[in-house]
Scaffold this motif. Structure first.
Motif, PDB file in Angstrom:
ATOM      1  N   UNK A   1       0.839  -1.284  -0.070  1.00 23.63           N
ATOM      2  CA  UNK A   1       0.030   0.031  -0.154  1.00 23.63           C
ATOM      3  C   UNK A   1       0.826   1.232  -0.043  1.00 23.63           C
TER       4      UNK A   1
ATOM      5  N   UNK B   1       2.443  -0.249   4.021  1.00 21.63           N
ATOM      6  CA  UNK B   1       2.366  -1.600   4.765  1.00 21.63           C
ATOM      7  C   UNK B   1       2.513  -2.487   3.441  1.00 21.63           C
TER       8      UNK B   1
ATOM      9  N   UNK C   1       0.653  -4.197   9.371  1.00 18.73           N
ATOM     10  CA  UNK C   1       1.440  -3.460  10.436  1.00 18.73           C
ATOM     11  C   UNK C   1       1.911  -4.418  11.534  1.00 18.73           C
ATOM     12  N   UNK C   2       0.978  -5.267  12.156  1.00 17.32           N
ATOM     13  CA  UNK C   2       1.358  -5.858  13.369  1.00 17.32           C
ATOM     14  C   UNK C   2       2.067  -7.036  12.809  1.00 17.32           C
TER      15      UNK C   2
ATOM     16  N   UNK D   1      -7.005   4.711  22.541  1.00 17.01           N
ATOM     17  CA  UNK D   1      -5.533   4.742  21.792  1.00 17.01           C
ATOM     18  C   UNK D   1      -5.249   6.255  21.647  1.00 17.01           C
TER      19      UNK D   1
ATOM     20  N   UNK E   1      -3.514   9.417  20.410  1.00 16.27           N
ATOM     21  CA  UNK E   1      -2.842   9.865  18.941  1.00 16.27           C
ATOM     22  C   UNK E   1      -2.352  11.172  19.052  1.00 16.27           C
TER      23      UNK E   1
ATOM     24  N   UNK F   1      -0.156   4.972  20.007  1.00 12.56           N
ATOM     25  CA  UNK F   1      -0.492   3.670  19.105  1.00 12.56           C
ATOM     26  C   UNK F   1      -0.841   2.757  20.100  1.00 12.56           C
TER      27      UNK F   1
ATOM     28  N   UNK G   1      -9.972  -3.700   4.915  1.00 17.18           N
ATOM     29  CA  UNK G   1      -8.950  -3.677   4.141  1.00 17.18           C
ATOM     30  C   UNK G   1      -8.086  -2.211   4.132  1.00 17.18           C
ATOM     31  N   UNK G   2      -9.250  -1.069   3.818  1.00 13.13           N
ATOM     32  CA  UNK G   2      -8.618   0.111   3.962  1.00 13.13           C
ATOM     33  C   UNK G   2      -7.877   0.302   5.214  1.00 13.13           C
ATOM     34  N   UNK G   3      -8.570  -0.050   6.324  1.00 11.65           N
ATOM     35  CA  UNK G   3      -8.074   0.494   7.378  1.00 11.65           C
ATOM     36  C   UNK G   3      -6.907  -0.384   8.021  1.00 11.65           C
ATOM     37  N   UNK G   4      -6.615  -1.492   7.693  1.00  5.02           N
ATOM     38  CA  UNK G   4      -5.531  -2.418   8.246  1.00  5.02           C
ATOM     39  C   UNK G   4      -5.972  -2.934   9.529  1.00  5.02           C
ATOM     40  N   UNK G   5      -4.953  -3.435  10.179  1.00  6.33           N
ATOM     41  CA  UNK G   5      -5.037  -4.202  11.361  1.00  6.33           C
ATOM     42  C   UNK G   5      -5.801  -3.445  12.518  1.00  6.33           C
TER      43      UNK G   5
ATOM     44  N   UNK H   1     -10.572   1.699  15.240  1.00  7.04           N
ATOM     45  CA  UNK H   1      -9.005   2.286  15.378  1.00  7.04           C
ATOM     46  C   UNK H   1      -8.222   1.167  14.770  1.00  7.04           C
ATOM     47  N   UNK H   2      -7.341   1.300  13.816  1.00  7.09           N
ATOM     48  CA  UNK H   2      -6.513   0.526  13.263  1.00  7.09           C
ATOM     49  C   UNK H   2      -4.925   1.051  13.949  1.00  7.09           C
ATOM     50  N   UNK H   3      -4.073   0.340  13.548  1.00  6.06           N
ATOM     51  CA  UNK H   3      -2.663   0.706  14.231  1.00  6.06           C
ATOM     52  C   UNK H   3      -2.358   2.206  13.926  1.00  6.06           C
TER      53      UNK H   3
ATOM     54  N   UNK I   1      -4.856   4.634  12.250  1.00  2.00           N
ATOM     55  CA  UNK I   1      -5.823   5.361  12.097  1.00  2.00           C
ATOM     56  C   UNK I   1      -7.135   5.323  12.651  1.00  2.00           C
TER      57      UNK I   1
END
Lengths: 368, 123
Positions: free
Chosen positions: A19, A31, A35-36, A298, A300, A319, B27-31, B54-56, B58
């Motif tokens: 991406x 990524x 990411x994880x 979380x 930010x 994060x 998929x757009x957000x990720x994990x 919340x993703x990592x 965003x």
């Protein structure tokens, strides 16, 4: 609008279905898989990063050391040839133009590796400071690709590719030269992840070949390409500052809790010295701390921090820690709230969520 | 199943609507690492924010596809928010509501329209 640049590895990233996002004027992979997953790969195995966007500024000449000493907060006189240290590129106010790695290449030659977003600013700033010095300043950023190999298996994987040198002999924050696919490359034992690893400086023409070779030779070691997303979470767990988030030209070295890169005792004047000395004597009013949330949420960038009395600071980075599996962050807090275990609140979209100051870093690797 | 422009889905059975986010959204957000939902008994209003995902990297708003009263929250998401990535249309459902105005659903997209909508956005 300025068009975005691409690193020499752009096509590799496309091929791996990364991406891609705009970052510091470049189209960069944020990524590759998750990411994880990428984060944990670096903590437990080995990952490779395209860091070709980083800036490489060379200072050469009879008075190269004097110029470095003037603009840098650390004491470059203490560096041996082959040694590297972390430092601040400082304004007259003792705040950050940038942070950087200073490499002593030869007695009269230094390589400063700086943030991509700041290369042009840094280059102009150093050139400006170079007036009256017998030293040349060169920006070689566009002619230099850089790949970081990070993680417990980094040494083994890179050693399979690099010839004519023993990487296991290179100490942390030192560099050597090695034969990488026929090219003599500078290989530094540095990184931005909190893991052991190396950063290889290579010509743009050879970068793709090295990238592919690393993925091939690293297969048995669980190697994966890693994007900027995991680079950010990795560095945050290790409490390494990110320019633009945790430090910038409004924060001083002392406020950033980076007093160890500030050498007042070096035998020359440097940018910001008198202001920083004064700040040290009078005491700082705020400091960058590490914290964890005690309640759910979380933290930010730029969220506000509160005590019962009112606003006491703001979050610089935050994060959900992929390795520790808890919400972590860094924040500038009024000095009376910066002791370990001090409680405060982070305002997360209008809700005050309980947080606690903890010791830095969140993550420290086990030394072998 | 019906879809919103902000990538939530709703599946209706009688007067009950089950709500989640789409595969495209996850998929757009990720994990995904944190989901903030309304509580049981809360009233939500179509087109307005009812929570966050919340993703990592965003934070994303969760909007209500329809109005109604929350009758059940997927408690598994508290400890396993990754279900939104793993099974967005199944185990990753977020809340169930009692619809207050089922006619609202007429303004949402069906599967074909939603697919076209995503394609239009350049994906």
């Amino acid at each position: 609008m300025e068009t975005l640049k691409r690193t020499p590895l752009y096509e590799e990233h496309k091929r791996l279905n990364a991406k891609i996002v705009p970052f510091a004027g470049f189209e960069m992979p944020v990524q590759f898989s998750s990411i994880i997953e990428e984060h944990l790969t670096v903590r437990t195995k080995v990952g490779i990063f395209d860091v070709s966007h980083m800036g490489e500024i060379w200072i050469k000449g009879k008075e190269a050391l004097n110029l470095v000493q003037k603009v840098s907060s650390n004491n470059a006189e203490k560096l041996s040839v082959g040694q590297i240290h972390y430092s601040g590129l400082l304004t007259e106010k003792g705040t950050f133009v940038d942070d950087m790695l200073v490499h002593k290449i030869e007695d009269n030659t230094f390589l400063l590796v700086v943030n991509a977003s700041n290369v042009n600013k840094d280059f102009a700033f150093i050139k400006d400071n170079a007036k009256g010095f017998d030293a040349q300043v060169e920006n070689q950023s566009d002619n230099t690709a850089q790949i970081a190999i990070q993680g417990p298996n980094a040494l083994e994987v890179l050693s399979k590719i690099v010839k004519d040198c023993d990487l296991s002999k290179v100490k942390y924050y030192w560099f050597t030269y090695g034969n990488v696919l026929g090219e003599k490359c500078l290989i530094a034992r540095t990184g931005y992840t909190g893991e052991d690893g190396f950063e290889v400086y290579i010509s743009p023409e050879k970068a793709s070949e090295l990238w592919q070779e690393l993925l091939e030779k690293g297969k048995d070691y669980g190697i994966k390409p890693i994007g900027l997303g995991a680079r950010d979470t990795l560095r945050l767990e290790a409490c390494m500052a990110l320019y633009g988030n945790d430090i910038d030209d409004t924060t001083t070295v002392l406020e950033a809790d980076l007093g160890w890169i500030l050498k007042f005792d070096k035998n020359c004047d440097f940018n910001g010295k008198s202001i920083l000395l004064k700040q040290k004597e009078e005491g700082i009013k705020r400091k960058l701390v590490a914290f964890e949330l005690i309640e759910q949420g979380i933290p930010r960038h730029l969220m506000e921090c509160y005590s019962e009395k009112g606003k006491v600071g703001f979050v610089t980075s935050g994060t959900m820690s992929p390795f520790l599996k808890k919400p972590i962050g860094m924040a500038y807090l009024d000095i009376e709230y910066t002791g370990a275990q001090t409680n405060f609140f982070v305002d997360i979209r209008g809700k005050k969520v309980k947080a606690q100051v903890v010791n830095k870093p969140f993550y420290k690797r086990q030394k072998k | 199943m019906k879809y919103t422009k902000t990538h939530e889905w709703i599946e209706v059975e009688g007067k009950t609507g089950k709500i989640g986010i789409t595969d495209f959204a996850q998929k757009e957000l990720g994990d995904i690492v944190f989901v903030e939902t309304p509580k049981e008994g809360d009233k939500i209003k179509a087109g307005t924010q009812m929570g966050t995902v919340e993703s990592v990297k965003a934070v994303s708003e969760l909007n209500a596809p329809a109005s109604g009263k929350v009758i059940e929250v997927n408690k598994e998401l508290e400890t396993a928010p990754q279900l939104l990535n793993e099974d967005p249309f199944g185990k990753g459902w977020i809340i169930k509501i009692e619809l207050s105005d089922p006619s609202e659903l007429d303004s949402l997209m069906d599967e074909k329209s939603y697919k076209d909508y995503i394609a239009e956005q350049g994906h």
